[in-house]
Design a protein around this motif. Structure first.
Motif, PDB file in Angstrom:
ATOM      1  N   THR A 145       0.826  -1.204   0.000  1.00  0.00           N
ATOM      2  CA  THR A 145       0.000   0.000   0.000  1.00  0.00           C
ATOM      3  C   THR A 145       0.862   1.256   0.000  1.00  0.00           C
ATOM      4  N   GLU A 146       1.944   1.246   0.762  1.00  0.00           N
ATOM      5  CA  GLU A 146       2.864   2.396   0.778  1.00  0.00           C
ATOM      6  C   GLU A 146       3.418   2.665  -0.616  1.00  0.00           C
ATOM      7  N   LEU A 147       3.704   1.601  -1.355  1.00  0.00           N
ATOM      8  CA  LEU A 147       4.229   1.776  -2.711  1.00  0.00           C
ATOM      9  C   LEU A 147       3.189   2.425  -3.615  1.00  0.00           C
ATOM     10  N   MET A 148       1.929   2.028  -3.504  1.00  0.00           N
ATOM     11  CA  MET A 148       0.873   2.636  -4.310  1.00  0.00           C
ATOM     12  C   MET A 148       0.692   4.105  -3.941  1.00  0.00           C
ATOM     13  N   VAL A 149       0.669   4.395  -2.639  1.00  0.00           N
ATOM     14  CA  VAL A 149       0.510   5.778  -2.186  1.00  0.00           C
ATOM     15  C   VAL A 149       1.652   6.650  -2.714  1.00  0.00           C
ATOM     16  N   LYS A 150       2.869   6.158  -2.592  1.00  0.00           N
ATOM     17  CA  LYS A 150       4.036   6.918  -3.043  1.00  0.00           C
ATOM     18  C   LYS A 150       3.992   7.159  -4.546  1.00  0.00           C
ATOM     19  N   SER A 151       3.640   6.134  -5.315  1.00  0.00           N
ATOM     20  CA  SER A 151       3.591   6.281  -6.768  1.00  0.00           C
ATOM     21  C   SER A 151       2.485   7.242  -7.180  1.00  0.00           C
ATOM     22  N   ALA A 152       1.344   7.178  -6.505  1.00  0.00           N
ATOM     23  CA  ALA A 152       0.235   8.074  -6.845  1.00  0.00           C
ATOM     24  C   ALA A 152       0.590   9.533  -6.534  1.00  0.00           C
ATOM     25  N   ARG A 153       1.423   9.749  -5.514  1.00  0.00           N
ATOM     26  CA  ARG A 153       1.831  11.098  -5.142  1.00  0.00           C
ATOM     27  C   ARG A 153       2.827  11.700  -6.123  1.00  0.00           C
ATOM     28  N   SER A 154       3.649  10.855  -6.724  1.00  0.00           N
ATOM     29  CA  SER A 154       4.713  11.368  -7.594  1.00  0.00           C
ATOM     30  C   SER A 154       4.656  10.676  -8.950  1.00  0.00           C
ATOM     31  N   PRO A 155       3.638  10.991  -9.739  1.00  0.00           N
ATOM     32  CA  PRO A 155       3.511  10.360 -11.052  1.00  0.00           C
ATOM     33  C   PRO A 155       4.682  10.718 -11.963  1.00  0.00           C
ATOM     34  N   ARG A 156       5.038   9.767 -12.822  1.00  0.00           N
ATOM     35  CA  ARG A 156       6.131   9.998 -13.766  1.00  0.00           C
ATOM     36  C   ARG A 156       5.621  10.739 -14.989  1.00  0.00           C
ATOM     37  N   ALA A 157       6.530  11.333 -15.720  1.00  0.00           N
ATOM     38  CA  ALA A 157       6.165  12.019 -16.958  1.00  0.00           C
ATOM     39  C   ALA A 157       5.580  11.020 -17.947  1.00  0.00           C
ATOM     40  N   ALA A 158       4.696  11.508 -18.805  1.00  0.00           N
ATOM     41  CA  ALA A 158       4.062  10.638 -19.797  1.00  0.00           C
ATOM     42  C   ALA A 158       5.114   9.958 -20.658  1.00  0.00           C
ATOM     43  N   GLU A 159       4.946   8.674 -20.849  1.00  0.00           N
ATOM     44  CA  GLU A 159       5.887   7.880 -21.628  1.00  0.00           C
ATOM     45  C   GLU A 159       5.205   7.297 -22.862  1.00  0.00           C
ATOM     46  N   ARG A 160       5.974   6.476 -23.547  1.00  0.00           N
ATOM     47  CA  ARG A 160       5.482   5.835 -24.779  1.00  0.00           C
ATOM     48  C   ARG A 160       4.212   5.041 -24.518  1.00  0.00           C
ATOM     49  N   ARG A 161       4.163   4.347 -23.368  1.00  0.00           N
ATOM     50  CA  ARG A 161       2.983   3.565 -23.003  1.00  0.00           C
ATOM     51  C   ARG A 161       2.582   3.906 -21.576  1.00  0.00           C
ATOM     52  N   THR A 162       1.279   3.885 -21.327  1.00  0.00           N
ATOM     53  CA  THR A 162       0.773   4.216 -19.999  1.00  0.00           C
ATOM     54  C   THR A 162      -0.137   3.098 -19.504  1.00  0.00           C
ATOM     55  N   TRP A 163      -0.372   3.128 -18.203  1.00  0.00           N
ATOM     56  CA  TRP A 163      -1.232   2.105 -17.600  1.00  0.00           C
ATOM     57  C   TRP A 163      -1.947   2.675 -16.384  1.00  0.00           C
ATOM     58  N   THR A 164      -3.079   2.049 -16.052  1.00  0.00           N
ATOM     59  CA  THR A 164      -3.916   2.503 -14.944  1.00  0.00           C
ATOM     60  C   THR A 164      -4.399   1.305 -14.145  1.00  0.00           C
ATOM     61  N   LEU A 165      -4.384   1.426 -12.829  1.00  0.00           N
ATOM     62  CA  LEU A 165      -5.061   0.483 -11.954  1.00  0.00           C
ATOM     63  C   LEU A 165      -6.377   1.124 -11.543  1.00  0.00           C
ATOM     64  N   LYS A 166      -7.482   0.535 -11.982  1.00  0.00           N
ATOM     65  CA  LYS A 166      -8.806   1.107 -11.695  1.00  0.00           C
ATOM     66  C   LYS A 166      -9.515   0.214 -10.684  1.00  0.00           C
ATOM     67  N   PHE A 167      -9.593   0.695  -9.447  1.00  0.00           N
ATOM     68  CA  PHE A 167     -10.180  -0.078  -8.359  1.00  0.00           C
ATOM     69  C   PHE A 167     -11.694   0.122  -8.288  1.00  0.00           C
ATOM     70  N   LEU A 168     -12.349  -0.794  -7.569  1.00  0.00           N
ATOM     71  CA  LEU A 168     -13.787  -0.698  -7.269  1.00  0.00           C
ATOM     72  C   LEU A 168     -14.637  -0.604  -8.536  1.00  0.00           C
ATOM     73  N   ARG A 169     -14.342  -1.481  -9.483  1.00  0.00           N
ATOM     74  CA  ARG A 169     -15.114  -1.546 -10.717  1.00  0.00           C
ATOM     75  C   ARG A 169     -15.420  -3.019 -11.039  1.00  0.00           C
ATOM     76  N   SER A 170     -16.669  -3.283 -11.393  1.00  0.00           N
ATOM     77  CA  SER A 170     -17.075  -4.643 -11.778  1.00  0.00           C
ATOM     78  C   SER A 170     -17.519  -4.640 -13.231  1.00  0.00           C
ATOM     79  N   PRO A 171     -17.034  -5.580 -14.054  1.00  0.00           N
ATOM     80  CA  PRO A 171     -17.458  -5.627 -15.457  1.00  0.00           C
ATOM     81  C   PRO A 171     -18.932  -6.006 -15.562  1.00  0.00           C
ATOM     82  N   LEU A 172     -19.664  -5.257 -16.383  1.00  0.00           N
ATOM     83  CA  LEU A 172     -21.091  -5.525 -16.572  1.00  0.00           C
ATOM     84  C   LEU A 172     -21.424  -5.990 -17.975  1.00  0.00           C
ATOM     85  N   GLU A 173     -20.724  -5.421 -18.975  1.00  0.00           N
ATOM     86  CA  GLU A 173     -21.065  -5.752 -20.357  1.00  0.00           C
ATOM     87  C   GLU A 173     -19.942  -5.317 -21.285  1.00  0.00           C
TER      88      GLU A 173
END
Length: 476
Positions: free
Chosen positions: A278-306
């Protein structure tokens, strides 16, 4: 006559007894002869980590016991070969120990033999004192949502098998998608995320297949969203996988606005592994890196519906969740996430390989208590087919060691199958049914060929992905 062939008489006498065992119409007589002519024999079905670790304990704790290790593919090692990410070679080092086990005079590899087709579990129980089922979980769990049949909706298991050279996953993966969504937040999901966003140069020196490497070189993937129905405190991936992804060259995280600051007061009371993650997630969220060639997102509290789209998927509709203590509750909110590829990574599921086996179809496991299969003396289960797809190789090692010791203890106590034939007789029957068992020395020919192919292109090995080609190399 005995004095005339004194040296070969014991061998002839043993052969005569085996013929009598196989031909005798009296089951009790056959059982007596089978038991008096042989030491204990155990069959282990599956040559992945669970099978090898159980085998190690059996031959260690039951001196004189012989183990036959059955494998449906012509190659051993299961998920170590076909499931571990190519850029994790340190995890694959366990095969060194597995090779030592397979080389033991007490162990015989019988690969390219399918239990359920070439031989039944009931037949194994008639030829062995104990049978250990360790064949893992080969199916993946569906999402169970509308639109799952659309083009470019697939399993992460297939993608993992594809880049690792699993023969059943040879169909190419379409990487023309710019936006990929992975449903699930376990280590497999993060492995797939890393492979989709890593540079080809970072993978070129691994044992990834050349066809997968070539496809990744042409990949148009620009953003990957990993979706989880629960929150950060319930994420199933480990810190190692997340740290690798955060520090992956050429990529950057786009945190989706989750209020990570709300987690900080909870950190001191969390168990150490969860706190560090959790500390690693908090730290990374506080200091995002500059936009790179590829990006990614962890999207919590979401359930696939369709999954939405005409022929191919182009959006995923998700429901927004909330946490009520440790429980997930739905809200009335929904969102649309763009994607041209949707991968499900919500767990593997075992299959029933023999209708005579007890099986929990809902969970995809063989019912058991501490490794003993319910209502079947002498029959055991270990690994994911007994527990479901939980834990890493270290967990499998611990549980399989325990089952191996249990088998040895039961053999010493006389708790075993009612064996009526010698295993060699059953192997001959298997051959008559069209199988040609691959032994460990036979497999070494393929091993050497793959390593030689790898050396030519600067890799540890280049895997053969066709079963027919495997057989051609093995049998010359």
């Amino acid at each position: 006559m005995r004095s005339a062939c004194f040296r070969c008489w014991p061998r002839c006498d043993d052969l005569l007894q085996r013929i009598m065992v196989r031909s005798s119409p009296w089951p009790e007589r056959r059982r007596q002869l089978a038991m008096t002519t042989d030491q204990p024999y155990v069959a282990v079905v599956g040559s992945g980590p669970a099978g090898f670790y159980a085998t190690q304990q059996i031959i260690k704790k039951a001196p004189g016991c012989r183990v036959d290790l059955f494998e449906q593919l012509p190659v051993p090692f299961g998920l170590v070969r076909f499931g571990v990410a190519p850029d994790h070679p340190e995890v694959k080092n366990v095969t060194t120990t597995f090779c030592q086990t397979a080389s033991s005079p007490a162990v015989r590899l019988l690969a390219d033999v399918t239990v359920g087709r070439h031989v039944t579990v009931s037949e194994l129980r008639r030829a062995y004192d104990a049978v250990v089922l360790a064949y893992g979980a080969d199916d993946d769990r569906p999402l169970g949502i509308p639109g799952e049949q659309l083009t470019n909706v697939a399993s992460a298991r297939h993608l993992v098998g594809w880049y690792n050279g699993l023969p059943g996953c040879r169909s190419p993966v379409d990487l023309a998608a710019e936006h990929v969504v992975i449903v699930g937040m376990g280590n497999v999901a993060l492995d797939v995320l890393r492979l989709l966003t890593a540079s080809v140069d970072a993978l070129a020196g691994t044992d990834i297949t050349e066809s997968a490497l070539a496809a990744l070189a042409e990949s148009r993937v620009r953003h990957v969203t990993v979706v989880g129905r629960r929150g950060p405190l319930q994420a199933a991936f480990t810190i190692k996988e997340l740290r690798e992804q955060i520090h992956l060259v050429g990529t950057s995280a786009i945190w989706d606005g989750y209020p990570f600051h709300q987690l900080e007061p909870l950190l001191p009371d969390l168990p150490r592994p969860r706190r560090r993650l959790t500390e690693l997630m908090v730290k990374s969220a506080r200091s995002p890196r500059a936009a790179e060639r590829r990006t990614w997102t962890l999207k919590f509290l979401r359930s696939p519906l369709e999954a939405l789209g005409t022929d191919a998927v182009d959006q995923l509709r998700v429901g927004v969740n909330a946490m009520d203590g440790d429980h997930v509750v739905g809200t009335n909110q929904t969102e649309l996430i763009p994607c041209q590829m949707l991968l499900r990574s919500i767990g593997y599921k075992g299959r029933q390989i023999d209708p005579a086996l007890p099986f929990d179809a809902a969970r995809g496991v063989i019912p058991n208590t501490d490794g003993r299969v319910h209502g079947a003396p002498g029959l055991y289960v270990t690994g994911w087919i007994g527990t479901g797809p939980v834990g890493v190789i270290l967990n499998t090692m611990s549980s399989s060691f325990a089952v191996g010791k249990l088998v040895a203890d039961d053999l010493a106590a006389g708790k075993q199958c009612d064996r009526v034939m010698h295993p060699d007789e059953l192997v001959q029957i298997i051959r008559e049914r069209g199988a040609r068992p691959v032994g460990f020395p036979d497999w070494l020919r393929l091993d050497q060929a793959e390593e030689e192919r790898g050396r030519r292109v600067g890799k540890p090995r280049e895997k053969v992905v066709s079963v027919d080609e495997m057989r051609r190399i093995i049998w010359g």
